[in-house]
Design an enzyme around this catalytic site. Sequence first.
Site, short mmCIF file in Angstrom:
data_model
loop_
_atom_site.label_atom_id
_atom_site.label_comp_id
_atom_site.label_asym_id
_atom_site.label_seq_id
_atom_site.Cartn_x
_atom_site.Cartn_y
_atom_site.Cartn_z
N THR A 31 -18.58 26.82 16.33
CA THR A 31 -19.78 26.65 15.51
C THR A 31 -20.84 25.79 16.19
OG1 THR A 31 -18.42 26.85 13.54
CG2 THR A 31 -20.55 25.80 13.25
N ASP A 75 -14.80 32.07 19.51
CA ASP A 75 -14.35 31.37 18.32
C ASP A 75 -12.98 30.78 18.71
OD1 ASP A 75 -14.69 31.72 14.96
OD2 ASP A 75 -12.71 31.16 15.73
N SER A 76 -12.71 29.56 18.29
CA SER A 76 -11.49 28.92 18.81
C SER A 76 -10.21 29.57 18.27
CB SER A 76 -11.50 27.41 18.55
OG SER A 76 -11.20 27.13 17.21
N SER A 77 -10.33 30.44 17.28
CA SER A 77 -9.14 31.18 16.83
C SER A 77 -8.68 32.17 17.90
CB SER A 77 -9.43 31.93 15.54
OG SER A 77 -9.84 31.02 14.57
N THR A 107 -13.67 23.97 15.90
CA THR A 107 -12.79 22.97 15.28
C THR A 107 -11.42 23.54 14.89
OG1 THR A 107 -13.74 23.45 13.11
CG2 THR A 107 -14.70 21.62 14.33
N GLN A 295 6.77 18.51 7.70
CA GLN A 295 5.60 19.14 7.07
C GLN A 295 4.64 18.09 6.52
OE1 GLN A 295 6.85 22.13 4.22
NE2 GLN A 295 8.30 23.02 5.66
N CYS A 296 5.08 16.82 6.44
CA CYS A 296 4.19 15.75 5.99
C CYS A 296 3.22 15.39 7.11
CB CYS A 296 4.98 14.49 5.66
SG CYS A 296 6.15 14.67 4.32
N1 ASP Z 1 -14.21 29.26 13.57
C1 ASP Z 1 -14.88 28.21 14.30
C2 ASP Z 1 -14.07 27.90 15.54
O1 ASP Z 1 -13.08 27.24 15.47
C3 ASP Z 1 -15.05 27.03 13.43
C4 ASP Z 1 -15.70 25.84 14.09
O2 ASP Z 1 -16.16 25.85 15.21
O3 ASP Z 1 -15.77 24.82 13.44
O4 ASP Z 1 -14.43 28.34 16.59
#
Ligand code: ASP
Length: 362
Positions: A31, A75-77, A107, A295-296
């Site tokens: 982003t 996109d970081s995904s 992020t 998981q905590c």
């Molecule tokens: N989907 C975006 C990413 O991780 C979200 C971001 O940058 O905050 O690339």
Amino acid sequence: MLNYYQTINVNTSAAQGGAATSVLVIYTGGTIGMDYDPSGKYLVPFDFSQILKKIPELSRFEIEITVLPFEQPIDSSDVKIHHWLNIARTIYDFYQDFDAFVILHGTDTMAYTASALSFLLENLGKPVIFTGSQLPIGARRTDARENFISALEIAASRHADGTPLVPEVCIFFANLLLRGNRARKVQSLDFTAFESENYPPLATAGIRIAYNHNLIVPPPEGTFDFYSQMDNNVVFLKLFPSISNQYIEQVFRLEGLKGVVLETFGSGNAPSENGFISTLETAIRNGILICNVSQCNGGAVIQGMYGTSRRLRDIGVVSGGDMTPEAAITKMMFLLGNANDHAFIRQRMAEPMRGEMEWQRK
Ligand code: ASP
């Protein structure tokens, strides 16, 4: 370097005296690098050669900024191991030319990339600061400007003797400087997107940036180097009440599987049923590494505190202590990619390598 195109020299006017700190900014996507197209309707990747127009404050910095964008910002995904290796290699290649590195990254998976980089870079003696933003750089209320400016300032900060203040892989976000392999994304809408429940912030940015010097790693003694292997034959296995044995067995049947990060309840507890335990035991006997993380968000795995975790310890599940799942899975990928000896990998998994966990009580 396949994945990058030309470097952009920002040349802030204040930096032209000569003695300025030099920072290499690697822009990967996310982003933070988006702006509206001329129609004002669609978000498109931002042209970094125009960064001074967007953030005129940069011209007052005594920092020499060079931007190296990914040829195709992502996109970081979509981040994969080869992106992590590429960033590590780039830092290695430019290590002597720059005083510090800032990585602009989405992020969503920033905590994974920061964790991976912390393992891939050995004897790091310069700052590698990740940042990003929740709103695009072109948006009115963007957090990109604050995050980027503070990340640059932290990256460029030095002690009186010229050594960097923070020779670590970190995430700077919304006023907090966190150790990268301790951070987690905890918010998808608020600006305060990252937290590090098990390790206090290395610095807090208010009117001034207040550093917790005693929490920052000291400069390394050895020579800087990087690793170029990671192994993705690993999975997360997140437990939930009533999880079926069939599901667990299928996971362990995955071809090529070498490691499992088991996400357990509370302080490392899991069902005590014989079927579940014997599936894990067989897998361990067959050479699969199983690491127990909680998981905590906060606290630690203490195998043996309850009967439901004692059995895990007894069959040879490795305790991940207070590691985040992000740190555990990337550490596993790193260790499996760079070592063969099972006993060595198990031992390294259970002890701190880059400040990602506390030493565990035996
Ligand atoms: N989907 C975006 C990413 O991780 C979200 C971001 O940058 O905050 O690339």
